[in-house]
Design an enzyme around this catalytic site. Structure first.
Site, short mmCIF file in Angstrom:
data_model
loop_
_atom_site.label_atom_id
_atom_site.label_comp_id
_atom_site.label_asym_id
_atom_site.label_seq_id
_atom_site.Cartn_x
_atom_site.Cartn_y
_atom_site.Cartn_z
N ARG A 47 0.69 -1.17 -0.01
CA ARG A 47 -0.21 -0.26 -0.07
C ARG A 47 0.99 1.19 0.00
NH1 ARG A 47 -5.18 -1.17 3.75
NH2 ARG A 47 -6.20 -3.04 2.66
N ASP A 149 -15.68 9.55 8.45
CA ASP A 149 -14.67 8.61 8.26
C ASP A 149 -13.11 9.44 8.21
OD1 ASP A 149 -14.88 5.53 7.26
OD2 ASP A 149 -12.74 6.38 6.77
#
Length: 282
Positions: A47, A149
């Site tokens: 990632r 979020d």
């Protein structure tokens, strides 16, 4: 563990030492409260390698040095890269009839405020909104949903409310007709959430580690599902303690199926089925 880094490193595009991984673990914990398992080395590499390419860094050491100097923009990308956003419409479906029953009990005589604190790409807050619409019909002016979020990328997806058909295939035909429009032309194969459902929801970025949340109480319901599993117990307790003053005395909190807050029994008491009420509301 060290050997596994060494054996993989030769085939990797970027140098990724055990010290780099431990540094990533420390930084994501400090910045987002997320506890990364020692088994997540390959996930972290894959990632964050994208961020190295994007920033032109030649090693993880160089990237992490720059991260700590560069400031807010790259911190956001760093956190976005390492957060997991598995979600679906009406995930853990046993919660929604309980939520609907609570809404019915609250009625229409005063504002109802719901906070979805781990909104991801939007499926959960839209499921909450659908439940409210099915409970109250078109009389929804008293309902408001805050959806937040940590990851700004998933919030952008949530705001758009556009999903491929396979994301809604488990919804009933009635729900699809009532709450979504089918795309045509370039949008064929997609559905869009109807504007009247979107109008119930305000999306915003909130870090659950923040000492003060940009959410005003009193809240009738908090959905905090499948996010606490990424925090250690002391961090969980701090977050739950921040929830308490935001909630109505009879408010409910919904947690994920694998989450338990026995260590915070002075704050919340279990009602079963991973639904919690304030401990003081006995």
């Amino acid at each position: 563990m060290v050997a596994s880094f060494g054996s993989a490193d030769g085939a990797r595009e970027f140098s990724f030492r055990p010290a780099d991984f431990e540094r990533v673990r420390k930084l994501i914990y400090q910045h987002a409260g997320i506890t990364l398992s020692p088994t997540k080395q390959d996930m972290v590499y894959s990632r964050l390698a994208r961020r190295l390419r994007a920033t032109g860094c030649r090693s993880f050491t160089e990237y992490l040095d720059a991260l700590e100097k560069r400031g807010s923009d790259e911190w956001e990308e760093f956190v976005n890269s390492l957060t997991t956003n598995l979600t679906s419409f009406f995930r853990e479906p046993h919660h929604f009839p309980i939520f609907a029953e609570h809404l019915q009990k609250l009625g229409t005589q005063r504002p109802i405020r719901v906070w979805c604190s781990a909104a991801s790409t939007g499926e959960e807050p839209y499921s909450i909104a659908i439940t409210a619409a099915e409970t109250f019909g078109s009389n929804l002016s008293h309902v408001s949903i805050i959806a937040s979020d940590l990851d700004t990328n998933v919030l952008e997806t949530a705001k758009k409310g556009v999903y491929p058909l396979e994301r809604v295939e488990k919804l009933s035909p009635d729900r699809l007709r009532r709450f979504f429009t089918r795309g045509a032309g370039a949008q064929e194969g997609y559905v869009t959430v109807r504007p009247e459902l979107k109008a119930l929801i305000t999306f915003q970025r909130i870090n659950l580690l923040d000492s003060i949340y940009a959410v005003k109480g009193p809240l009738d319901v908090i959905f905090c599902r499948n996010v606490m599993i990424y925090f250690d117990k002391p961090t969980q307790y701090k977050i739950l303690a921040r929830f308490v003053p935001l909630m109505q005395p009879d408010g409910l909190m919904f947690a994920g199926h694998s989450e338990s807050f026995m260590h915070a029994a002075d704050l919340f008491r279990s009602l079963g089925k991973t639904v919690y009420a304030l401990a003081r509301s006995r």
